[in-house]
Motif scaffolding. Sequence first.
Motif, PDB file in Angstrom:
ATOM      1  N   GLY A 291     -10.975  36.825   5.038  1.00 27.67           N
ATOM      2  CA  GLY A 291     -10.908  35.550   5.743  1.00 27.67           C
ATOM      3  C   GLY A 291      -9.514  35.260   6.256  1.00 27.67           C
ATOM      4  N   SER A 292      -9.439  34.304   7.168  1.00 33.95           N
ATOM      5  CA  SER A 292      -8.171  33.993   7.828  1.00 33.95           C
ATOM      6  C   SER A 292      -7.379  32.911   7.103  1.00 33.95           C
ATOM      7  CB  SER A 292      -8.440  33.539   9.272  1.00 33.95           C
ATOM      8  OG  SER A 292      -9.309  32.412   9.275  1.00 33.95           O
ATOM      9  N   LYS A 293      -8.012  32.164   6.211  1.00 34.24           N
ATOM     10  CA  LYS A 293      -7.333  31.070   5.531  1.00 34.24           C
ATOM     11  C   LYS A 293      -6.423  31.583   4.420  1.00 34.24           C
ATOM     12  CE  LYS A 293     -10.311  27.009   6.079  1.00 34.24           C
ATOM     13  NZ  LYS A 293     -11.043  25.960   5.352  1.00 34.24           N
ATOM     14  N   ASP A 294      -5.381  30.823   4.171  1.00 30.81           N
ATOM     15  CA  ASP A 294      -4.531  31.074   3.019  1.00 30.81           C
ATOM     16  C   ASP A 294      -5.240  30.470   1.807  1.00 30.81           C
ATOM     17  OD1 ASP A 294      -2.644  30.928   0.966  1.00 30.81           O
ATOM     18  OD2 ASP A 294      -0.979  30.777   2.372  1.00 30.81           O
ATOM     19  N   VAL A 295      -5.866  31.330   1.013  1.00 26.36           N
ATOM     20  CA  VAL A 295      -6.712  30.861  -0.077  1.00 26.36           C
ATOM     21  C   VAL A 295      -5.924  30.044  -1.088  1.00 26.36           C
ATOM     22  CG1 VAL A 295      -8.128  31.610  -2.028  1.00 26.36           C
ATOM     23  CG2 VAL A 295      -8.373  32.729   0.187  1.00 26.36           C
ATOM     24  N   VAL A 296      -4.747  30.508  -1.444  1.00 26.10           N
ATOM     25  CA  VAL A 296      -3.936  29.791  -2.434  1.00 26.10           C
ATOM     26  C   VAL A 296      -3.579  28.396  -1.931  1.00 26.10           C
ATOM     27  CG1 VAL A 296      -1.762  29.770  -3.696  1.00 26.10           C
ATOM     28  CG2 VAL A 296      -3.022  31.919  -3.415  1.00 26.10           C
ATOM     29  N   LEU A 297      -3.206  28.297  -0.653  1.00 27.40           N
ATOM     30  CA  LEU A 297      -2.863  26.998  -0.084  1.00 27.40           C
ATOM     31  C   LEU A 297      -4.066  26.057  -0.107  1.00 27.40           C
ATOM     32  CD1 LEU A 297      -0.806  25.194   1.323  1.00 27.40           C
ATOM     33  CD2 LEU A 297      -1.500  26.215   3.507  1.00 27.40           C
ATOM     34  N   GLU A 298      -5.234  26.573   0.221  1.00 24.80           N
ATOM     35  CA  GLU A 298      -6.437  25.734   0.194  1.00 24.80           C
ATOM     36  C   GLU A 298      -6.752  25.258  -1.220  1.00 24.80           C
ATOM     37  OE1 GLU A 298      -7.904  24.538   2.810  1.00 24.80           O
ATOM     38  OE2 GLU A 298      -6.514  25.658   4.065  1.00 24.80           O
ATOM     39  N   LEU A 299      -6.543  26.126  -2.199  1.00 22.34           N
ATOM     40  CA  LEU A 299      -6.791  25.725  -3.584  1.00 22.34           C
ATOM     41  C   LEU A 299      -5.796  24.662  -4.044  1.00 22.34           C
ATOM     42  CD1 LEU A 299      -7.675  29.138  -5.259  1.00 22.34           C
ATOM     43  CD2 LEU A 299      -9.191  27.190  -4.917  1.00 22.34           C
ATOM     44  N   LEU A 300      -4.550  24.799  -3.612  1.00 22.93           N
ATOM     45  CA  LEU A 300      -3.547  23.799  -3.969  1.00 22.93           C
ATOM     46  C   LEU A 300      -3.870  22.451  -3.332  1.00 22.93           C
ATOM     47  CD1 LEU A 300      -0.243  25.886  -3.753  1.00 22.93           C
ATOM     48  CD2 LEU A 300      -1.491  25.182  -5.806  1.00 22.93           C
ATOM     49  N   ARG A 301      -4.330  22.485  -2.104  1.00 22.86           N
ATOM     50  CA  ARG A 301      -4.745  21.230  -1.446  1.00 22.86           C
ATOM     51  C   ARG A 301      -5.924  20.604  -2.192  1.00 22.86           C
ATOM     52  NH1 ARG A 301      -4.484  23.591   4.716  1.00 22.86           N
ATOM     53  NH2 ARG A 301      -2.317  23.000   5.171  1.00 22.86           N
ATOM     54  N   PHE A 302      -6.874  21.442  -2.584  1.00 21.05           N
ATOM     55  CA  PHE A 302      -8.042  20.976  -3.337  1.00 21.05           C
ATOM     56  C   PHE A 302      -7.598  20.304  -4.633  1.00 21.05           C
ATOM     57  CE2 PHE A 302     -10.992  21.981  -6.822  1.00 21.05           C
ATOM     58  CZ  PHE A 302     -12.137  21.336  -6.383  1.00 21.05           C
ATOM     59  N   ALA A 303      -6.667  20.946  -5.351  1.00 19.51           N
ATOM     60  CA  ALA A 303      -6.180  20.389  -6.612  1.00 19.51           C
ATOM     61  C   ALA A 303      -5.424  19.088  -6.396  1.00 19.51           C
ATOM     62  CB  ALA A 303      -5.292  21.418  -7.316  1.00 19.51           C
ATOM     63  N   ALA A 304      -4.615  19.027  -5.330  1.00 18.92           N
ATOM     64  CA  ALA A 304      -3.818  17.835  -5.061  1.00 18.92           C
ATOM     65  C   ALA A 304      -4.704  16.621  -4.778  1.00 18.92           C
ATOM     66  CB  ALA A 304      -2.877  18.090  -3.888  1.00 18.92           C
ATOM     67  N   LYS A 305      -5.794  16.831  -4.054  1.00 17.91           N
ATOM     68  CA  LYS A 305      -6.695  15.726  -3.719  1.00 17.91           C
ATOM     69  C   LYS A 305      -7.373  15.150  -4.959  1.00 17.91           C
ATOM     70  CE  LYS A 305      -7.783  17.295   0.972  1.00 17.91           C
ATOM     71  NZ  LYS A 305      -8.841  17.872   1.848  1.00 17.91           N
ATOM     72  N   ARG A 306      -7.520  15.972  -5.999  1.00 18.93           N
ATOM     73  CA  ARG A 306      -8.237  15.543  -7.207  1.00 18.93           C
ATOM     74  C   ARG A 306      -7.321  15.343  -8.411  1.00 18.93           C
ATOM     75  NH1 ARG A 306     -11.061  18.204  -3.750  1.00 18.93           N
ATOM     76  NH2 ARG A 306     -13.303  17.866  -3.482  1.00 18.93           N
ATOM     77  N   ASP A 307      -6.015  15.463  -8.180  1.00 21.01           N
ATOM     78  CA  ASP A 307      -5.035  15.301  -9.256  1.00 21.01           C
ATOM     79  C   ASP A 307      -5.250  16.293 -10.397  1.00 21.01           C
ATOM     80  OD1 ASP A 307      -3.600  13.212  -8.057  1.00 21.01           O
ATOM     81  OD2 ASP A 307      -5.042  11.723  -8.781  1.00 21.01           O
ATOM     82  N   PHE A 308      -5.657  17.524 -10.055  1.00 16.99           N
ATOM     83  CA  PHE A 308      -5.802  18.567 -11.061  1.00 16.99           C
ATOM     84  C   PHE A 308      -4.458  19.270 -11.271  1.00 16.99           C
ATOM     85  CE2 PHE A 308     -10.514  19.431  -9.809  1.00 16.99           C
ATOM     86  CZ  PHE A 308     -10.914  18.340 -10.552  1.00 16.99           C
ATOM     87  N   PRO A 309      -3.960  19.322 -12.481  1.00 15.25           N
ATOM     88  CA  PRO A 309      -2.783  20.169 -12.739  1.00 15.25           C
ATOM     89  C   PRO A 309      -3.115  21.629 -12.423  1.00 15.25           C
ATOM     90  CG  PRO A 309      -3.188  18.681 -14.567  1.00 15.25           C
ATOM     91  CD  PRO A 309      -4.380  18.591 -13.671  1.00 15.25           C
ATOM     92  N   VAL A 310      -2.106  22.407 -12.030  1.00 17.82           N
ATOM     93  CA  VAL A 310      -2.344  23.793 -11.602  1.00 17.82           C
ATOM     94  C   VAL A 310      -1.564  24.762 -12.477  1.00 17.82           C
ATOM     95  CG1 VAL A 310      -2.133  25.445  -9.700  1.00 17.82           C
ATOM     96  CG2 VAL A 310      -2.695  23.055  -9.216  1.00 17.82           C
TER      97      VAL A 310
END
Length: 314
Positions: A291-310
């Motif tokens: 895929g063309s997306k930066d998977v790690v960046l998308e996961l970090l965005r996902f975590a940030a929106k839900r206040d999940f520690p990483v």
Amino acid sequence: MKRWGLLLVWAVLVPWVSSAQPVRPKVVVVKSSSLASYSSVVAGFSAEVHAEVSEVVLDDSAQAATRALQRIAAQKPALVLAIGPLAANSARRTLGKEVPVLFAMVPYYEKYGLEGPNLTGIALTSDFRPELAALKALSSSIKRVGILNDPRFSSGMVDAARAVAEPLGLSIVSLEMDGQAKLEKVLANAKDKVDAMLMVADKTVGNASVVQGLIAFSTANRLPLVGLTPSQVKEGATLALAPSPITIGQQAGRLANRIIHERVDPGALAVAQPEGLDLAVNLSAASKLGGSKDVVLELLRFAAKRDFPVRVFE
């Protein structure tokens, strides 16, 4: 003279005030070992529970654990918090109906039969909503999510996943196996039929060699794999959403207060879903996905929106 009178009144009242203080109920925390994560559970628990807390660390043997629990039963504590599989199993077998038991930090708790009278706990896995949402956030091309499972144990979990997946525009592909020997064939047949894989707390799939085979399959086919624990992410799964130990402890403390102070029967409480989650990401596994997306960046965005520690693994 007045001074001596005041002192006399004080001497009379102080013992009365002291005796009027309510006695705090006693809770025993039984740990399967001295793991740091278990200590974090105790810290969270102690901060929330309204009780006097003491700790016992078990030896490795089941016989020694049983003897330790028998000594604890004789003390008649208000509740036992059993942390880890050995402690939970020993408490279930030994304490029976005598002492309320609350368990935590037990992977695949279903296979231990940790449900029944005077017993409840907190699962280490969620209801699949955050895991499927994470996959959805990774890529719009993910449509078919494979779940390796033994239908003898996990048909209900697969149905639950389907109910959550449908509103997200995802479909669940049930990959059924009733033994480790069938793993290779089942995964070979799944090739090109799934876009991602999701692990469930299944008695058969929970075998270490099956987990390794699932990680190898996902890596070879460049599929995101959602594991159950950070340790599986460290081994090669793409990500996992797992409760933090201190949050589990705080949740256990609140449950214990209900059981001790509100007189709620633990057996009447369903095993609870974890309330707070941490996102674990394997950078190497994520970088190998297509895929063309930066998977790690998308996961970090996902975590940030839900206040999940990483937590990040190489």
